[in-house]
Design a protein around this motif. Sequence first.
Motif, PDB file in Angstrom:
ATOM      1  N   SER A   1       9.919 -34.124  31.823  1.00  0.00           N
ATOM      2  CA  SER A   1      10.818 -33.481  32.051  1.00  0.00           C
ATOM      3  C   SER A   1      11.525 -33.564  32.642  1.00  0.00           C
ATOM      4  N   ASP A   2      11.382 -33.877  33.718  1.00  0.00           N
ATOM      5  CA  ASP A   2      12.176 -34.562  34.781  1.00  0.00           C
ATOM      6  C   ASP A   2      11.575 -35.795  34.836  1.00  0.00           C
ATOM      7  N   ASN A   3      10.704 -36.961  34.413  1.00  0.00           N
ATOM      8  CA  ASN A   3      10.187 -37.753  34.721  1.00  0.00           C
ATOM      9  C   ASN A   3      10.819 -38.580  33.628  1.00  0.00           C
ATOM     10  N   LEU A   4      11.937 -38.294  32.783  1.00  0.00           N
ATOM     11  CA  LEU A   4      12.770 -38.382  31.998  1.00  0.00           C
ATOM     12  C   LEU A   4      13.570 -38.848  31.910  1.00  0.00           C
ATOM     13  N   VAL A   5      14.538 -40.334  31.621  1.00  0.00           N
ATOM     14  CA  VAL A   5      16.042 -39.991  31.879  1.00  0.00           C
ATOM     15  C   VAL A   5      16.732 -39.831  30.043  1.00  0.00           C
ATOM     16  N   LEU A   6      17.278 -39.881  29.547  1.00  0.00           N
ATOM     17  CA  LEU A   6      18.142 -39.843  28.740  1.00  0.00           C
ATOM     18  C   LEU A   6      18.893 -40.787  29.324  1.00  0.00           C
ATOM     19  N   ASP A   7      19.122 -42.273  28.446  1.00  0.00           N
ATOM     20  CA  ASP A   7      20.172 -43.304  29.047  1.00  0.00           C
ATOM     21  C   ASP A   7      21.251 -43.064  28.019  1.00  0.00           C
ATOM     22  N   ALA A   8      20.679 -42.793  26.559  1.00  0.00           N
ATOM     23  CA  ALA A   8      21.965 -43.208  25.993  1.00  0.00           C
ATOM     24  C   ALA A   8      21.945 -41.953  24.751  1.00  0.00           C
ATOM     25  N   PHE A   9      22.892 -42.207  23.631  1.00  0.00           N
ATOM     26  CA  PHE A   9      22.648 -41.192  22.504  1.00  0.00           C
ATOM     27  C   PHE A   9      23.229 -42.339  21.950  1.00  0.00           C
ATOM     28  N   LEU A  10      22.714 -43.279  20.644  1.00  0.00           N
ATOM     29  CA  LEU A  10      21.914 -44.046  19.856  1.00  0.00           C
ATOM     30  C   LEU A  10      22.999 -43.585  18.850  1.00  0.00           C
ATOM     31  N   GLY A  11      22.832 -42.740  18.417  1.00  0.00           N
ATOM     32  CA  GLY A  11      23.688 -42.269  17.055  1.00  0.00           C
ATOM     33  C   GLY A  11      22.895 -41.084  15.492  1.00  0.00           C
ATOM     34  N   ALA A  12      24.035 -41.324  14.482  1.00  0.00           N
ATOM     35  CA  ALA A  12      22.968 -39.982  13.722  1.00  0.00           C
ATOM     36  C   ALA A  12      22.765 -40.517  11.878  1.00  0.00           C
ATOM     37  N   TYR A  13      21.526 -40.209  11.470  1.00  0.00           N
ATOM     38  CA  TYR A  13      20.907 -40.948  10.115  1.00  0.00           C
ATOM     39  C   TYR A  13      20.633 -39.527   9.570  1.00  0.00           C
TER      40      TYR A  13
ATOM     41  N   LYS B   1      16.382 -50.883  14.547  1.00  0.00           N
ATOM     42  CA  LYS B   1      17.433 -51.684  13.777  1.00  0.00           C
ATOM     43  C   LYS B   1      19.014 -51.504  14.731  1.00  0.00           C
ATOM     44  N   MET B   2      19.313 -50.289  14.615  1.00  0.00           N
ATOM     45  CA  MET B   2      20.530 -50.191  15.216  1.00  0.00           C
ATOM     46  C   MET B   2      20.649 -49.828  17.197  1.00  0.00           C
ATOM     47  N   MET B   3      19.723 -50.242  17.818  1.00  0.00           N
ATOM     48  CA  MET B   3      19.684 -50.813  19.035  1.00  0.00           C
ATOM     49  C   MET B   3      19.699 -52.387  19.218  1.00  0.00           C
ATOM     50  N   SER B   4      18.620 -52.945  18.342  1.00  0.00           N
ATOM     51  CA  SER B   4      19.250 -54.867  18.339  1.00  0.00           C
ATOM     52  C   SER B   4      20.110 -55.213  18.026  1.00  0.00           C
TER      53      SER B   4
ATOM     54  N   ILE C   1      19.433 -34.100   9.459  1.00  0.00           N
ATOM     55  CA  ILE C   1      20.162 -35.058  10.324  1.00  0.00           C
ATOM     56  C   ILE C   1      19.361 -35.459  11.784  1.00  0.00           C
ATOM     57  N   ILE C   2      19.684 -37.016  11.776  1.00  0.00           N
ATOM     58  CA  ILE C   2      19.055 -37.329  12.860  1.00  0.00           C
ATOM     59  C   ILE C   2      19.623 -37.938  14.212  1.00  0.00           C
ATOM     60  N   LEU C   3      19.848 -37.023  15.133  1.00  0.00           N
ATOM     61  CA  LEU C   3      20.345 -37.885  16.663  1.00  0.00           C
ATOM     62  C   LEU C   3      19.476 -38.570  16.931  1.00  0.00           C
ATOM     63  N   GLY C   4      19.982 -39.856  17.661  1.00  0.00           N
ATOM     64  CA  GLY C   4      18.859 -40.830  18.210  1.00  0.00           C
ATOM     65  C   GLY C   4      19.069 -41.042  19.655  1.00  0.00           C
ATOM     66  N   TYR C   5      17.756 -40.819  20.278  1.00  0.00           N
ATOM     67  CA  TYR C   5      17.963 -41.234  21.750  1.00  0.00           C
ATOM     68  C   TYR C   5      17.625 -42.048  22.387  1.00  0.00           C
ATOM     69  N   ARG C   6      17.557 -42.822  23.458  1.00  0.00           N
ATOM     70  CA  ARG C   6      17.254 -44.163  24.337  1.00  0.00           C
ATOM     71  C   ARG C   6      16.767 -43.670  25.573  1.00  0.00           C
ATOM     72  N   GLY C   7      15.705 -42.873  25.822  1.00  0.00           N
ATOM     73  CA  GLY C   7      15.234 -42.834  26.857  1.00  0.00           C
ATOM     74  C   GLY C   7      14.082 -43.218  27.919  1.00  0.00           C
ATOM     75  N   THR C   8      14.523 -43.206  29.421  1.00  0.00           N
ATOM     76  CA  THR C   8      12.944 -43.946  29.863  1.00  0.00           C
ATOM     77  C   THR C   8      12.250 -43.520  30.930  1.00  0.00           C
ATOM     78  N   LEU C   9      10.931 -43.509  30.843  1.00  0.00           N
ATOM     79  CA  LEU C   9      10.141 -42.277  31.880  1.00  0.00           C
ATOM     80  C   LEU C   9       9.762 -43.443  33.219  1.00  0.00           C
TER      81      LEU C   9
ATOM     82  N   THR D   1       6.356 -54.353  23.191  1.00  0.00           N
ATOM     83  CA  THR D   1       7.310 -55.240  23.831  1.00  0.00           C
ATOM     84  C   THR D   1       8.032 -55.217  21.837  1.00  0.00           C
ATOM     85  N   LEU D   2       9.136 -55.014  22.105  1.00  0.00           N
ATOM     86  CA  LEU D   2      10.360 -55.166  21.202  1.00  0.00           C
ATOM     87  C   LEU D   2      10.163 -56.174  19.869  1.00  0.00           C
TER      88      LEU D   2
END
Length: 146
Positions: free
Chosen positions: A67-79, A141-144, A95-103, A123-124
């Motif tokens: 919950s409070d130990n995760l930050v949603l960093d970015a919206f990646l897009g939809a697929y 692949k979108m992230m890369s 319709i999948i909405l993708g996010y990137r987050g940091t624990l 690792t990536l």
Amino acid sequence: LSVLDRVKIGVICFIFDKNGKLILNRRGPGARDDIGLLQAIGGSVNGTDMDFRDAMMRELKEEAGVSDNLVLDAFLGAYLDGKIDHHTGDFVNWIILGYRGTLTSGELRNLEPDRCVGFEKFTLEALPYNEIGVTATKFLKMMSEK
């Protein structure tokens, strides 16, 4: 029937730990699809969600205890991802909405052991793409490319 006759909206999050490793979940026998494969954490948007980010945070709390130990960093897009639902046998256009987050602290907890065998870190550069579901692969692949 058109492609959009049977549509659901889902959210997934690619979570990175504080060391920069990507955390994916190994889908268990109770999952709707991609059983045995690696996938990002997520699920369906429902009527109680205020917006898509709210849905993402609800899913992360339900499935991994964050919950409070995760930050949603970015919206990646939809697929758009059509799949057979393992529970109902129905074909669903997700319709999948993708996010990137940091624990930012702690570890993920597997709160749905029937749907998730466990969490694995990579690792990536060392991602086992042959073990990753189509949806996650598309977003990785979108992230890369960004």
